[in-house]
Write a protein that holds these residues in place. Structure first.
Motif, mmCIF file in Angstrom:
data_model
loop_
_atom_site.group_PDB
_atom_site.id
_atom_site.type_symbol
_atom_site.label_atom_id
_atom_site.label_comp_id
_atom_site.label_asym_id
_atom_site.label_seq_id
_atom_site.Cartn_x
_atom_site.Cartn_y
_atom_site.Cartn_z
ATOM 1 N N GLU A 90 0.836 -1.211 0.000
ATOM 2 C CA GLU A 90 0.000 0.000 0.000
ATOM 3 C C GLU A 90 0.865 1.252 0.000
ATOM 4 N N ALA A 91 1.964 1.239 0.750
ATOM 5 C CA ALA A 91 2.870 2.393 0.788
ATOM 6 C C ALA A 91 3.483 2.634 -0.587
ATOM 7 N N ARG A 92 3.876 1.566 -1.273
ATOM 8 C CA ARG A 92 4.424 1.720 -2.630
ATOM 9 C C ARG A 92 3.379 2.290 -3.571
ATOM 10 N N ARG A 93 2.148 1.799 -3.463
ATOM 11 C CA ARG A 93 1.064 2.305 -4.316
ATOM 12 C C ARG A 93 0.820 3.784 -4.055
ATOM 13 N N LEU A 94 0.824 4.162 -2.780
ATOM 14 C CA LEU A 94 0.610 5.562 -2.434
ATOM 15 C C LEU A 94 1.770 6.440 -2.896
ATOM 16 N N ASP A 95 2.984 5.921 -2.856
ATOM 17 C CA ASP A 95 4.136 6.672 -3.363
ATOM 18 C C ASP A 95 3.996 6.947 -4.858
ATOM 19 N N VAL A 96 3.562 5.932 -5.604
ATOM 20 C CA VAL A 96 3.358 6.108 -7.041
ATOM 21 C C VAL A 96 2.262 7.143 -7.286
ATOM 22 N N GLU A 97 1.171 7.038 -6.543
ATOM 23 C CA GLU A 97 0.071 7.988 -6.696
ATOM 24 C C GLU A 97 0.524 9.402 -6.343
ATOM 25 N N TRP A 98 1.342 9.532 -5.298
ATOM 26 C CA TRP A 98 1.855 10.843 -4.897
ATOM 27 C C TRP A 98 2.697 11.451 -6.017
ATOM 28 N N GLY A 99 3.542 10.643 -6.632
ATOM 29 C CA GLY A 99 4.352 11.125 -7.754
ATOM 30 C C GLY A 99 3.486 11.573 -8.918
ATOM 31 N N GLN A 100 2.439 10.817 -9.202
ATOM 32 C CA GLN A 100 1.529 11.192 -10.290
ATOM 33 C C GLN A 100 0.806 12.499 -9.962
ATOM 34 N N LEU A 101 0.400 12.667 -8.713
ATOM 35 C CA LEU A 101 -0.279 13.895 -8.319
ATOM 36 C C LEU A 101 0.660 15.106 -8.386
ATOM 37 N N GLN A 102 1.929 14.909 -8.023
ATOM 38 C CA GLN A 102 2.889 16.004 -8.124
ATOM 39 C C GLN A 102 3.102 16.404 -9.585
ATOM 40 N N LEU A 103 3.183 15.408 -10.458
ATOM 41 C CA LEU A 103 3.332 15.681 -11.882
ATOM 42 C C LEU A 103 2.108 16.419 -12.413
ATOM 43 N N GLU A 104 0.930 15.967 -12.012
ATOM 44 C CA GLU A 104 -0.299 16.623 -12.443
ATOM 45 C C GLU A 104 -0.356 18.069 -11.935
ATOM 46 N N GLN A 105 0.054 18.290 -10.697
ATOM 47 C CA GLN A 105 0.040 19.639 -10.144
ATOM 48 C C GLN A 105 1.001 20.543 -10.916
ATOM 49 N N SER A 106 2.177 20.034 -11.235
ATOM 50 C CA SER A 106 3.129 20.869 -11.982
ATOM 51 C C SER A 106 2.594 21.168 -13.380
ATOM 52 N N TRP A 117 -0.654 21.469 -14.180
ATOM 53 C CA TRP A 117 -1.716 22.458 -14.029
ATOM 54 C C TRP A 117 -1.161 23.841 -13.701
ATOM 55 N N ALA A 118 0.008 23.900 -13.095
ATOM 56 C CA ALA A 118 0.573 25.178 -12.664
ATOM 57 C C ALA A 118 1.532 25.786 -13.687
ATOM 58 N N MET A 119 1.644 25.190 -14.860
ATOM 59 C CA MET A 119 2.544 25.721 -15.881
ATOM 60 C C MET A 119 2.094 27.124 -16.295
ATOM 61 N N HIS A 120 3.067 28.008 -16.473
ATOM 62 C CA HIS A 120 2.780 29.403 -16.800
ATOM 63 C C HIS A 120 1.970 29.522 -18.093
ATOM 64 N N SER A 121 2.357 28.752 -19.109
ATOM 65 C CA SER A 121 1.658 28.861 -20.398
ATOM 66 C C SER A 121 0.201 28.426 -20.272
ATOM 67 N N ARG A 122 -0.061 27.404 -19.478
ATOM 68 C CA ARG A 122 -1.441 26.947 -19.305
ATOM 69 C C ARG A 122 -2.270 27.982 -18.556
ATOM 70 N N ILE A 123 -1.685 28.561 -17.516
ATOM 71 C CA ILE A 123 -2.403 29.580 -16.742
ATOM 72 C C ILE A 123 -2.711 30.789 -17.625
#
Length: 91
Positions: free
Chosen positions: A39-55, A57-63
């Motif tokens: 479960e910890a490994r799965r959550l780590d993968v999900e956390w990495g995906q969420l960080q990538l998604e956040q970056s 969404w926060a890209m200057h060109s997209r905003i």
């Protein structure tokens, strides 16, 4: 002598049951540990995906694109821009 033998047999049986019980508990605890690590490994993968998604969404060109399309905003031209110097030092 038979009483002593029966007493020792009872002690041996009690010890054997104690060993079996403790091994069973240890195996169950190990299985739970494996599940928690999975479960910890799965959550780590999900956390990495969420960080990538956040970056993403926060890209200057997209905003900037969203601000222009949804809000009708635009970058002001140079004539309407004023640069304020940053004061450094004591005051």
């Amino acid at each position: 002598m038979t009483r002593l033998n029966l007493l020792l047999l009872g002690v041996v049986i009690a010890c054997a049951l104690g060993v079996v019980t403790s091994q069973h508990k240890a195996r169950r605890a190990y299985i739970e540990l494996q599940k928690a690590q999975t479960e910890a490994r799965r959550l780590d993968v999900e956390w990495g995906q969420l960080q990538l998604e956040q970056s993403t969404w926060a890209m200057h060109s997209r905003i900037e694109k969203e601000a222009a399309s949804r809000l009708g905003m635009r970058v002001p031209d140079a004539g309407h821009t004023q640069v304020v110097p940053l004061k450094r030092g004591g005051g």
